[in-house]
Motif scaffolding. Structure first.
Motif, PDB file in Angstrom:
ATOM      1  N   LYS A 166       0.827  -1.204   0.000  1.00 63.52           N
ATOM      2  CA  LYS A 166       0.000   0.000   0.000  1.00 63.52           C
ATOM      3  C   LYS A 166       0.863   1.256   0.000  1.00 63.52           C
ATOM      4  CE  LYS A 166      -4.055  -1.905   2.279  1.00 63.52           C
ATOM      5  NZ  LYS A 166      -4.869  -1.909   3.492  1.00 63.52           N
ATOM      6  N   GLU A 187      -1.864   8.889 -16.673  1.00 65.91           N
ATOM      7  CA  GLU A 187      -3.032   8.154 -17.153  1.00 65.91           C
ATOM      8  C   GLU A 187      -2.640   6.775 -17.638  1.00 65.91           C
ATOM      9  OE1 GLU A 187      -4.956  10.698 -19.943  1.00 65.91           O
ATOM     10  OE2 GLU A 187      -5.600  12.086 -18.412  1.00 65.91           O
ATOM     11  N   CYS A 192       3.972   1.565  -1.126  1.00 62.74           N
ATOM     12  CA  CYS A 192       4.601   1.693  -2.447  1.00 62.74           C
ATOM     13  C   CYS A 192       3.592   2.202  -3.470  1.00 62.74           C
ATOM     14  CB  CYS A 192       5.174   0.352  -2.895  1.00 62.74           C
ATOM     15  SG  CYS A 192       6.594  -0.174  -1.934  1.00 62.74           S
ATOM     16  N   TRP A 193       2.365   1.689  -3.418  1.00 64.24           N
ATOM     17  CA  TRP A 193       1.350   2.124  -4.377  1.00 64.24           C
ATOM     18  C   TRP A 193       1.003   3.589  -4.169  1.00 64.24           C
ATOM     19  CZ3 TRP A 193      -0.240   1.432  -8.909  1.00 64.24           C
ATOM     20  CH2 TRP A 193      -1.406   2.030  -9.357  1.00 64.24           C
ATOM     21  N   LYS A 194       0.918   4.019  -2.901  1.00 63.68           N
ATOM     22  CA  LYS A 194       0.581   5.413  -2.611  1.00 63.68           C
ATOM     23  C   LYS A 194       1.626   6.351  -3.228  1.00 63.68           C
ATOM     24  CE  LYS A 194       0.319   6.490   1.754  1.00 63.68           C
ATOM     25  NZ  LYS A 194       0.171   7.035   3.100  1.00 63.68           N
ATOM     26  N   ARG A 195       2.883   5.947  -3.192  1.00 63.76           N
ATOM     27  CA  ARG A 195       3.952   6.783  -3.749  1.00 63.76           C
ATOM     28  C   ARG A 195       3.858   6.895  -5.269  1.00 63.76           C
ATOM     29  NH1 ARG A 195       9.297   4.597  -0.694  1.00 63.76           N
ATOM     30  NH2 ARG A 195       8.384   4.524   1.372  1.00 63.76           N
ATOM     31  N   THR A 196       3.420   5.835  -5.908  1.00 62.39           N
ATOM     32  CA  THR A 196       3.419   5.834  -7.375  1.00 62.39           C
ATOM     33  C   THR A 196       2.060   6.126  -7.990  1.00 62.39           C
ATOM     34  OG1 THR A 196       3.089   3.449  -7.412  1.00 62.39           O
ATOM     35  CG2 THR A 196       5.360   4.236  -7.526  1.00 62.39           C
ATOM     36  N   SER A 197       0.991   6.038  -7.220  1.00 59.92           N
ATOM     37  CA  SER A 197      -0.342   6.209  -7.811  1.00 59.92           C
ATOM     38  C   SER A 197      -0.565   7.629  -8.333  1.00 59.92           C
ATOM     39  CB  SER A 197      -1.436   5.837  -6.811  1.00 59.92           C
ATOM     40  OG  SER A 197      -1.437   6.729  -5.716  1.00 59.92           O
ATOM     41  N   ASP A 198      -0.030   8.636  -7.640  1.00 64.17           N
ATOM     42  CA  ASP A 198      -0.168  10.016  -8.134  1.00 64.17           C
ATOM     43  C   ASP A 198       0.503  10.168  -9.493  1.00 64.17           C
ATOM     44  OD1 ASP A 198      -1.552  10.751  -5.882  1.00 64.17           O
ATOM     45  OD2 ASP A 198       0.218  11.554  -4.855  1.00 64.17           O
ATOM     46  N   ALA A 244       1.097   7.732 -11.601  1.00 65.06           N
ATOM     47  CA  ALA A 244       0.323   6.952 -12.562  1.00 65.06           C
ATOM     48  C   ALA A 244      -0.923   7.702 -13.001  1.00 65.06           C
ATOM     49  CB  ALA A 244      -0.040   5.597 -11.950  1.00 65.06           C
ATOM     50  N   ASP A 245      -1.586   8.357 -12.054  1.00 65.41           N
ATOM     51  CA  ASP A 245      -2.786   9.129 -12.405  1.00 65.41           C
ATOM     52  C   ASP A 245      -2.456  10.269 -13.353  1.00 65.41           C
ATOM     53  OD1 ASP A 245      -4.341   7.525 -10.830  1.00 65.41           O
ATOM     54  OD2 ASP A 245      -4.369   8.908  -9.109  1.00 65.41           O
TER      55      ASP A 245
END
Length: 76
Positions: A62, A76, A64-70, A72-73
């Motif tokens: 979670k 797109e 790691c995903w939080k760091r990269t999700s922005d 990625a968004d």
């Protein structure tokens, strides 16, 4: 890469602020990597003892995903 972006749009204050923040986070991440590598080397050479502890893999994923999700968004 971010330095080139900052050079291209130096008058975009928000962009430059984000770039400095990104660079700061990258530098902190690199510092943690180097610290961990040094600790592993010390353990390998038996000059230090590892202090093992349990952790939640789910929490790690979670984080790691939080760091990269922005990022990625934005891409797109």
């Amino acid at each position: 890469m971010s330095c080139e972006t900052g050079q291209r749009w130096p008058d975009d204050v928000e962009c430059v602020k984000r770039l400095f923040q990104d660079n700061h986070e990258i530098a902190l991440h690199m510092e943690r990597i180097v610290t961990n590598l040094l600790q592993l080397t010390r353990c390998h050479n038996q000059t230090s003892i590892l202090d093992l502890e349990e952790f939640s893999v789910g929490s790690l994923v979670k984080d790691c995903w939080k760091r990269t999700s922005d990022i990625a968004d934005r891409r797109e």
